[in-house]
Design an enzyme around this catalytic site. Structure first.
Site, mmCIF file in Angstrom:
data_model
loop_
_atom_site.group_PDB
_atom_site.id
_atom_site.type_symbol
_atom_site.label_atom_id
_atom_site.label_comp_id
_atom_site.label_asym_id
_atom_site.label_seq_id
_atom_site.Cartn_x
_atom_site.Cartn_y
_atom_site.Cartn_z
ATOM 1 N N GLU A 145 48.091 42.984 39.332
ATOM 2 C CA GLU A 145 47.726 42.243 38.111
ATOM 3 C C GLU A 145 47.684 43.113 36.856
ATOM 4 O OE1 GLU A 145 44.134 40.062 39.083
ATOM 5 O OE2 GLU A 145 45.163 38.907 40.630
ATOM 6 N N GLU A 255 50.068 36.168 48.609
ATOM 7 C CA GLU A 255 48.737 35.535 48.635
ATOM 8 C C GLU A 255 48.855 34.014 48.548
ATOM 9 O OE1 GLU A 255 46.057 37.331 45.745
ATOM 10 O OE2 GLU A 255 46.889 39.322 46.099
HETATM 11 C C1 XIL Z 1 39.806 37.669 46.010
HETATM 12 C C2 XIL Z 1 39.103 37.414 47.333
HETATM 13 O O1 XIL Z 1 39.785 36.392 48.006
HETATM 14 C C3 XIL Z 1 37.661 37.041 47.091
HETATM 15 O O2 XIL Z 1 36.963 36.965 48.327
HETATM 16 C C4 XIL Z 1 36.984 38.050 46.176
HETATM 17 O O3 XIL Z 1 35.703 37.595 45.844
HETATM 18 C C5 XIL Z 1 37.796 38.280 44.908
HETATM 19 O O4 XIL Z 1 39.123 38.622 45.247
HETATM 20 N N1 XIL Z 1 44.240 38.046 43.562
HETATM 21 C C6 XIL Z 1 44.104 39.148 44.383
HETATM 22 C C7 XIL Z 1 43.081 39.142 45.450
HETATM 23 O O5 XIL Z 1 44.922 40.080 44.295
HETATM 24 O O6 XIL Z 1 42.581 40.428 45.706
HETATM 25 C C8 XIL Z 1 41.950 38.206 45.127
HETATM 26 O O7 XIL Z 1 41.101 38.149 46.259
HETATM 27 C C9 XIL Z 1 42.481 36.835 44.764
HETATM 28 C C10 XIL Z 1 43.369 36.913 43.553
#
Ligand code: XIL
Length: 345
Positions: A145, A255
């Site tokens: 990100e 994801e």
């Molecule tokens: C999220 C997790 O799913 C949560 O449990 C945590 O509270 C915050 O992070 N993008 C990403 C992930 O790259 O690391 C994130 O994961 C979701 C969005």
């Protein structure tokens, strides 16, 4: 409530996504180490369905490197052992991110860390973590990100202190620690924001031209029922063009989930209707058809879901607490009709 069938993801008579897509796509999921306990039901789902895993939180700097002179690897180690014992490939998530990164990285006593101090900490972190799992963790989300939602580089603490320099430096450090690992730059909304996809394409192009060892763009793909598929395809195709510059360049879906709420909509629990069900099934089938097309072209080889089932998805808590139904495996590991649609492709 989203439609569920009467069979679980580990019933002996249901398809296994990892088998169905063998030699086409590696199918994976984000997990937590409690899922890997010998008695956990999740372990049965994982072993049957998935060929690659990511830790949802426990490999992030906040957990692995809470203080400058203290690393905590117990959970990451456990994850890696589980993967090795079960023949499952592993992704390391993530080395450099503005989220879930402990504040000490950016401080020097009462002031901000200097450019050089921050970069040296970053490199030390990357080298320590990546070399520990050299040859064992196959893929790293080196950067997560780093772009702004409206395109351009995100003005994170990394950027404010180190400028653009941290971007190539992170890849060089990771490559030095494990030259064979696949090194990924990962982000969200690349499929739905043209500005973001353009910035990513330009950034990665300049990294490749400058000899920076970046191997793949990770598309998080936090989608929703209203995601525009034509725009998604167009933006993904644009990123796939990076292969012109580096023949073995890849895209990964890192994801995946499919929220029933629009981006930016903070409404409370919705009532799931047949319309939602139809849109959900159609969208998942269309997505996987597209993934298979990309896999045949050699540009996409792995698709990872963000969570094991609807009940544990982060989307029940983000951006507000409400019920969500974003995955192919529903609550209690019951399979959804959409799972069978996808498994039939
Ligand atoms: C999220 C997790 O799913 C949560 O449990 C945590 O509270 C915050 O992070 N993008 C990403 C992930 O790259 O690391 C994130 O994961 C979701 C969005």
């Amino acid at each position: 409530m989203a439609q569920l069938t009467d069979r679980t993801a580990y019933s002996p008579d249901v398809p296994s996504l990892k088998e169905v897509f063998r030699n086409r796509l590696r199918i994976g999921a984000a997990v937590n180490t409690w899922d890997l306990e010998p008695e956990a039901e999740a372990g049965r789902v994982i072993r049957k369905q998935f060929g690659i895993l990511t830790l949802e939180n426990e490999s992030k700097p906040l957990y692995v490197h809470p203080e400058e002179d203290r690393y905590f690897f117990d959970r990451f180690d456990k994850f890696v052992r589980f993967g090795e014992e079960n023949g499952i490939a592993l992704r390391g998530h993530t080395l450099v991110w503005h989220g879930q990164c402990p504040g000490w990285f950016f401080r020097d006593g009462d002031s901000d860390a200097s450019h050089d101090l921050l970069l040296s900490r970053m490199k030390e972190h990357i080298k320590t973590v990546v070399s520990r799992y050299r040859g064992r963790v196959a893929v790293w989300d080196v950067l997560n990100e780093v772009l702004r939602d409206e395109g351009g580089l995100r003005e994170s603490r990394w950027y404010r202190i180190a400028g653009e320099d941290y971007i190539p430096a992170a890849f060089f450090a990771a490559c030095e620690a494990d030259p064979d690992a696949r090194l990924v730059i990962n982000d969200y909304n690349l499929e739905s924001s043209e500005a973001k996809a353009d910035t990513m394409a330009a950034l990665v192009e300049s990294l490749i031209r400058n000899g920076v060892p970046v191997d793949a763009v990770g598309l998080q793909m936090h989608l929703n029922l209203y995601t525009d598929m034509e725009l998604l395809k167009k933006n993904v195709r644009k990123l796939a063009e990076l292969r012109r510059l580096k023949p073995d360049f890849k895209l990964e879906v890192t994801e995946l989930d499919l929220s029933c709420y629009r981006w930016g909509d903070n409404a409370e629990d919705l009532i799931w209707t047949e319309e939602h069900e139809r849109a959900f099934r159609e969208k998942y089938a269309a997505l996987f058809r597209f993934y298979l097309e990309l896999s045949e072209e050699g540009i996409l080889d792995s698709v990872v879901f963000w969570g094991l089932n609807d009940g544990v998805s982060w989307l029940n808590g983000f951006p507000v607490r409400r019920r969500n139904y974003p995955l192919l495996i529903g609550r209690n590991n019951l399979l959804k009709p959409a799972f069978f649609d996808v498994a039939g492709l």
